[in-house]
Design a protein around this motif. Structure first.
Motif, mmCIF file in Angstrom:
data_model
loop_
_atom_site.group_PDB
_atom_site.id
_atom_site.type_symbol
_atom_site.label_atom_id
_atom_site.label_comp_id
_atom_site.label_asym_id
_atom_site.label_seq_id
_atom_site.Cartn_x
_atom_site.Cartn_y
_atom_site.Cartn_z
ATOM 1 N N ASP A 1 11.723 8.373 4.495
ATOM 2 C CA ASP A 1 10.454 8.683 3.824
ATOM 3 C C ASP A 1 9.589 7.431 3.730
ATOM 4 O OD1 ASP A 1 11.886 11.027 1.386
ATOM 5 O OD2 ASP A 1 11.312 11.244 3.492
ATOM 6 N N ASP A 2 10.205 6.314 3.334
ATOM 7 C CA ASP A 2 9.418 5.087 3.195
ATOM 8 C C ASP A 2 8.941 4.597 4.559
ATOM 9 O OD1 ASP A 2 11.091 3.497 0.324
ATOM 10 O OD2 ASP A 2 9.526 5.024 0.485
ATOM 11 N N TYR A 3 9.753 4.780 5.568
ATOM 12 C CA TYR A 3 9.368 4.355 6.928
ATOM 13 C C TYR A 3 8.106 5.090 7.372
ATOM 14 C CZ TYR A 3 9.744 3.903 12.041
ATOM 15 O OH TYR A 3 9.477 3.675 13.371
ATOM 16 N N HIS A 4 8.119 6.395 7.157
ATOM 17 C CA HIS A 4 6.945 7.191 7.556
ATOM 18 C C HIS A 4 5.740 6.881 6.683
ATOM 19 C CE1 HIS A 4 8.865 9.401 10.692
ATOM 20 N NE2 HIS A 4 9.810 9.854 9.912
ATOM 21 N N ALA A 5 6.008 6.575 5.408
ATOM 22 C CA ALA A 5 4.898 6.248 4.506
ATOM 23 C C ALA A 5 4.205 4.962 4.962
ATOM 24 C CB ALA A 5 5.412 6.081 3.074
ATOM 25 N N VAL A 6 4.990 3.983 5.383
ATOM 26 C CA VAL A 6 4.410 2.721 5.853
ATOM 27 C C VAL A 6 3.637 2.976 7.153
ATOM 28 C CG1 VAL A 6 4.897 0.406 6.723
ATOM 29 C CG2 VAL A 6 6.147 1.280 4.755
ATOM 30 N N LEU A 7 4.227 3.770 8.039
ATOM 31 C CA LEU A 7 3.531 4.062 9.302
ATOM 32 C C LEU A 7 2.224 4.794 9.040
ATOM 33 C CD1 LEU A 7 6.328 5.180 11.796
ATOM 34 C CD2 LEU A 7 5.220 2.970 11.577
ATOM 35 N N ALA B 1 5.813 -3.096 16.371
ATOM 36 C CA ALA B 1 5.356 -2.924 14.988
ATOM 37 C C ALA B 1 6.293 -1.989 14.239
ATOM 38 C CB ALA B 1 3.927 -2.364 14.973
ATOM 39 N N GLN B 2 6.663 -0.906 14.906
ATOM 40 C CA GLN B 2 7.582 0.049 14.266
ATOM 41 C C GLN B 2 8.921 -0.606 13.990
ATOM 42 O OE1 GLN B 2 7.379 3.185 17.116
ATOM 43 N NE2 GLN B 2 5.660 4.197 16.132
ATOM 44 N N ASN B 3 9.372 -1.430 14.939
ATOM 45 C CA ASN B 3 10.650 -2.125 14.730
ATOM 46 C C ASN B 3 10.554 -3.104 13.567
ATOM 47 O OD1 ASN B 3 11.884 -0.785 16.813
ATOM 48 N ND2 ASN B 3 11.428 -2.363 18.343
ATOM 49 N N GLN B 4 9.398 -3.765 13.482
ATOM 50 C CA GLN B 4 9.207 -4.699 12.363
ATOM 51 C C GLN B 4 9.269 -3.953 11.040
ATOM 52 O OE1 GLN B 4 5.884 -7.433 12.397
ATOM 53 N NE2 GLN B 4 5.917 -7.457 14.629
ATOM 54 N N VAL B 5 8.608 -2.820 11.027
ATOM 55 C CA VAL B 5 8.620 -2.011 9.805
ATOM 56 C C VAL B 5 10.050 -1.605 9.489
ATOM 57 C CG1 VAL B 5 7.938 0.207 8.810
ATOM 58 C CG2 VAL B 5 6.259 -1.152 10.047
ATOM 59 N N ARG B 6 10.740 -1.168 10.543
ATOM 60 C CA ARG B 6 12.115 -0.710 10.342
ATOM 61 C C ARG B 6 12.982 -1.858 9.838
ATOM 62 N NH1 ARG B 6 12.788 1.768 14.821
ATOM 63 N NH2 ARG B 6 12.436 3.872 14.077
ATOM 64 N N ALA B 7 12.838 -3.026 10.493
ATOM 65 C CA ALA B 7 13.669 -4.181 10.125
ATOM 66 C C ALA B 7 13.390 -4.609 8.704
ATOM 67 C CB ALA B 7 13.397 -5.326 11.096
ATOM 68 N N ARG B 8 12.123 -4.621 8.355
ATOM 69 C CA ARG B 8 11.768 -5.033 6.997
ATOM 70 C C ARG B 8 12.360 -4.085 5.971
ATOM 71 N NH1 ARG B 8 7.661 -7.802 4.033
ATOM 72 N NH2 ARG B 8 7.376 -9.128 5.858
ATOM 73 N N MET C 1 0.833 -1.215 0.000
ATOM 74 C CA MET C 1 0.000 0.000 0.000
ATOM 75 C C MET C 1 0.856 1.249 0.000
ATOM 76 S SD MET C 1 -2.878 -1.158 2.725
ATOM 77 C CE MET C 1 -3.252 0.452 3.309
ATOM 78 N N ALA C 2 1.991 1.173 0.716
ATOM 79 C CA ALA C 2 2.808 2.379 0.874
ATOM 80 C C ALA C 2 3.549 2.747 -0.388
ATOM 81 C CB ALA C 2 3.794 2.186 2.024
ATOM 82 N N GLU C 3 3.674 1.776 -1.343
ATOM 83 C CA GLU C 3 4.392 2.042 -2.610
ATOM 84 C C GLU C 3 5.756 2.639 -2.328
ATOM 85 O OE1 GLU C 3 0.363 2.853 -5.237
ATOM 86 O OE2 GLU C 3 1.834 4.442 -5.043
ATOM 87 N N LEU C 4 6.632 1.787 -1.810
ATOM 88 C CA LEU C 4 7.958 2.234 -1.405
ATOM 89 C C LEU C 4 8.722 2.850 -2.568
ATOM 90 C CD1 LEU C 4 9.068 -0.847 0.723
ATOM 91 C CD2 LEU C 4 7.969 1.254 1.503
ATOM 92 N N SER C 5 9.406 3.944 -2.240
ATOM 93 C CA SER C 5 10.172 4.634 -3.285
ATOM 94 C C SER C 5 11.646 4.236 -3.218
ATOM 95 C CB SER C 5 10.035 6.147 -3.114
ATOM 96 O OG SER C 5 10.631 6.535 -1.901
ATOM 97 N N MET C 6 12.116 3.764 -2.056
ATOM 98 C CA MET C 6 13.552 3.472 -1.907
ATOM 99 C C MET C 6 14.030 2.390 -2.884
ATOM 100 S SD MET C 6 15.569 2.325 1.520
ATOM 101 C CE MET C 6 14.549 0.885 1.739
ATOM 102 N N PRO C 7 13.337 1.238 -3.006
ATOM 103 C CA PRO C 7 13.804 0.225 -3.964
ATOM 104 C C PRO C 7 13.840 0.769 -5.384
ATOM 105 C CG PRO C 7 12.088 -0.672 -2.565
ATOM 106 C CD PRO C 7 12.140 0.767 -2.302
#
Lengths: 174, 625
Positions: free
Chosen positions: B273-279, B541-548, B168-174
């Motif tokens: 940016d992607d971290y905040h987008a996922v959050l 949850a935030q750590n999971q997001v970060r780790a992923r 859903m977040a459509e990550l931009s980093m990759p």
């Protein structure tokens, strides 16, 4: 039924013993009341004139009916005229202001755009209405009446059941 | 002249007079009810109206104004009212009432019948919403966009399905790292193409052979040596050109690779940016202190403020601002537009100069509430004609210490309307008070007492509303809100423990720029409880997001770095090899050229010496030695 009544009244007015002048003035005065909102104070003056002057009241009622419809159709035009006269003609502003501050005058609602527009229009049309309707009555009596009586459609209508039934009822009403 | 007409006229006048005497009261009552209903949008009923033509006095026994939001109760109900109209003004079609007394005013009284009126179709809204419309829309939007505080472990797990969130977040980093890789490969490709065309190997070999073959001692004559020197210098010049090309390209290659390596500086930003987008997709709330009060009380407060803004809009609609020239309005057919001119008497079309009020805040005799008294003045449809603002001052008190005060000033005299109000309530009972919708609080307060201060300033389109509430002994019946939401549980426990609950809200700004702030003394406590009890889940949850995200980043970054390192080594290696080779040959060239020059110089000297000896010998022969 109402339409037949109005038409019948119209024809009776045309054929009545009243003089063309009386009919035409009645018509012209009725037009004033028709072109302006009925609850405007000047229509009281029109009513008084209709009562005390020797004018045909049926013609006035006919004109009121016809011109009320015209007023509804031309309402935006009257609104524009009224707005122009009350707001855009700045040289008239002192006069309107005096009138606005005078007693009774504001009760005439002269400062309403439709009242002003309708009244001005009806006053402009007063003499033409009189002259036109007078000419119409004279022409009708002199030449059109006999010709219309001979029209096939008039013959058919006269002999139709509805008209005969209506005349019968009218006869019963006396 | 129709003389009989005068008789008819007299009869008509007489009939009208008689009808007026019998029906005037009914006409006026009907007219006032219609006008009142049009203003409030609900039924207005007047009982026992009587108008005296001779004294121009109007009185009625009761008026009921239905609450449009609850049509089985009255917004306002009064007892007996009496006032006189001002005759000179009335003759000029102005309604001017110098003084009016409203007795036994009550609010919230029950109605026997429903006071709703069939809704007339509203006039079409103007194309451009007004500033107050925008402000209301902005306020409701802010409340709608508040994150949802729901701490149900199972629901949270479902909500935090990482795979779904990342999609859903459509990550931009990759994507950006792939772009960087593409850029590196493209740059390398360009340089590989360059090396296809740039092949100095043959030239360098030729130069090397030229110098290797030079042996000054083996060359026979000086002219031959000079010829060899010439050739050597040409070869050196050619070598110099090759070296210049190599150096220029070396610089360009280094610069290109430094450029494409720029991604390394930006990776952290992309990650953030992607971290905040996922959050944001997870709508994981920011646990900052400010948010708690706004989350809990924001909606009911916003609903009340929206109501206030609605009242202000109604006031401004019926109390227009001054404008020099009336604009042409579109009106229903046959209604026309009424144009007002300068009034020389200071009488607007409608004016109530002073109202004396008395009544109670409670709906019934058994539940009187506060005893109210006050004044209102300058209520008019044309404030600029009257020249003074509308002022309202109302106060109420009760023997048990409860009190209230309401002061308002509505100044529409100038072009910019300035409306102010100030409302204070002390020791007000909150027992069974309905607070409106909230996701985290019951709809009613069980019991409590509060001091409330609400003030508002509306200057043109600018709004500034401040609310301060101090509530004691609050008790909510949270059983209404049975749910697995741990946040509600925390809220309940915190509210039970505190002695005083304070709220400070401020809504200020203009139109779309409206800002809504709400702070509460429970912010800190609830926030602390959240952190200790529920934040672990969020942090997890935030750590999971970060780790992923880190694993995605590291995987991509490793690939990009690998390609970068290998391509850079390859390209720079080739150009450096050419540079080294050219430098070696340069040194060889210099040495050979120096050797040839020395050989030439030595031979020249030897020849000179030989010629000098012959000359000496010749001279010696001549002088006979």
């Amino acid at each position: 039924m109402i339409f037949l009544k109005i038409l019948s009244k119209f024809i009776r007015v045309l054929r009545s013993a009243a003089s063309p002048n009386q009919i035409a003035w009645g018509f012209a005065l009725g037009a004033i009341a028709g072109l302006t909102p009925l609850n405007a104070l000047h229509n009281l003056a029109v009513l008084i004139l209709l009562i005390i002057l020797n004018v045909n009241i049926a013609a006035a009622i006919l004109a009121l009916t016809i011109f009320s419809l015209i007023a509804w159709l031309f309402d935006p035009f009257f609104h524009t005229i009224g707005y122009a006269v009350l707001v855009q003609l700045s040289w008239l502003r002192p006069a309107w202001t005096d009138l606005y501050n005078a007693p009774v005058a504001p009760l005439t609602r002269f400062n309403n755009t439709v009242v002003m527009g309708g009244l001005l229009t009806s006053l402009v049309l007063l003499i033409p209405n009189y002259l036109l309707f007078r000419w119409f009555v004279i022409r009708y009596r002199e030449s059109w009446n006999d010709r219309i009586r001979k029209w096939k459609v008039v013959q058919i209508l006269k002999s139709s059941k509805i008209v005969r039934f209506y005349l019968k009822i009218r006869g019963m009403e006396g | 002249m129709r003389w009989k007409g005068f008789i008819v006229l007299a009869v008509l006048v007489g009939t009208f007079a008689a009808l007026s005497i019998f029906l005037m009261d009914r006409w006026i009552e009907s007219g006032l009810e219609k006008a009142g209903s049009a203003i409030t949008g609900a039924k207005v009923e007047i009982d026992g109206l009587h108008f005296s033509v001779f004294t121009l006095t109007l009185k009625w026994d009761r008026i009921q104004v239905t609450d449009p939001n609850n049509t089985m109760t009255n917004l306002v109900e009064t007892g007996r009212v009496a006032f006189r109209m001002h005759m000179p003004a009335l003759l000029r079609r102005r309604t001017v009432i110098r003084e009016m007394t409203l007795a036994d005013v009550r609010s919230g009284t029950p109605r026997k019948y429903d006071g709703a009126i069939p809704r007339k179709p509203k006039p079409p809204k103007p194309d451009e919403p007004g500033a107050l419309d925008k402000a209301r829309e902005k306020l409701m939007r802010e409340v709608r966009n508040l994150p949802v505080m729901h701490f149900d472990a199972r629901a949270l797990k479902e909500k935090l399905n990482l795979d779904t969130l990342i999609v859903m977040a459509e990550l931009s980093m990759p994507r950006k790292l792939d772009s960087a890789q593409t850029d590196i490969l493209a740059t390398s490709g360009d340089w590989e193409n360059f090396f296809q065309a740039f092949r100095p190997d043959d030239d360098l070999k030729e130069i090397r052979d030229t110098f290797t073959q030079i042996d000054p001692a083996a060359i026979g004559s000086v002219p031959e040596l000079l010829d060899v020197l010439d050739r050597a210098q040409s070869a050196r010049k050619k070598l110099g050109e090759i070296q210049d090309t190599i150096r220029t390209r070396q610089k360009a290659i280094r610069s290109d690779f430094v450029r494409v390596h720029g991604y390394a500086r930006s990776v952290d930003d992309w990650f953030r940016d992607d971290y905040h987008a996922v959050l944001a997709k997870a709508r994981l709330p920011d646990l900052g202190i400010r948010q708690i009060g706004l989350l809990v009380f924001g909606r009911p407060v916003a609903a009340r403020v929206d109501q206030i803004l609605g009242y202000v809009q109604t006031v401004r609609r019926h109390m227009p601002r001054k404008s020099d020239k009336p604009k042409k309005e579109k009106k229903p057919r046959l209604k026309g537009q009424t144009i007002h001119f300068t009034d020389r008497h200071g009488w607007p079309a409608f004016l109530i100069e002073q109202i004396h009020l008395s009544g109670q805040s409670g709906p019934t005799a058994g539940d009187r509430g506060l005893m109210l008294s006050g004044e209102a003045g300058g209520i008019t449809s044309q404030p600029w004609v009257y020249g003074r603002p509308t002022l309202i001052a109302l106060k109420g008190e009760k023997a048990d210490g409860r009190s209230m005060r309401f002061d308002a000033s509505l100044d529409h005299v100038k072009e910019t309307a300035v409306d102010r109000f100030d409302f204070q309530m002390n020791a007000i009972s909150l027992n069974n008070v309905h607070i409106g919708e909230s996701d985290y609080l019951p709809a009613r307060i069980g019991r409590g007492k509060a001091d409330l201060s609400l003030s508002g300033l509306f200057e043109g389109d600018r709004i500034d509303i401040r609310l301060a509430v101090k509530a004691h002994g609050l008790d909510f019946d949270f059983r209404e809100l049975e749910s697995s939401n741990q946040f509600i549980g925390i809220l309940r426990d915190v509210i039970r423990k505190i002695d005083v609950l304070t709220l400070d809200a401020r809504i200020s700004g203009e139109g779309d720029g409206l800002v809504f702030r709400l702070d509460s003394n429970i912010d800190n406590r609830v926030s602390r409880e959240l952190r200790s009890m529920a934040t672990r889940a969020l942090e997890d949850a935030q750590n999971q997001v970060r780790a992923r995200l880190e694993s995605i980043r590291d995987e991509k970054l490793a690939g990009v770095n690998r390609i970068y390192a290998s391509k850079r080594a390859e390209i720079e290696g080739r150009i450096d090899a050419y540079a080294k080779q050219a430098d070696e040959y340069r040194m060889m060239a210099e040495a050979k050229i120096d050797a040839v020059r020395k050989e030439i110089d030595d031979r020249k000297k030897a020849e000179e010496d030989r010629l000098k000896k012959r000359a000496r010998d010749a001279i010696d022969g001549v002088i006979g030695r």
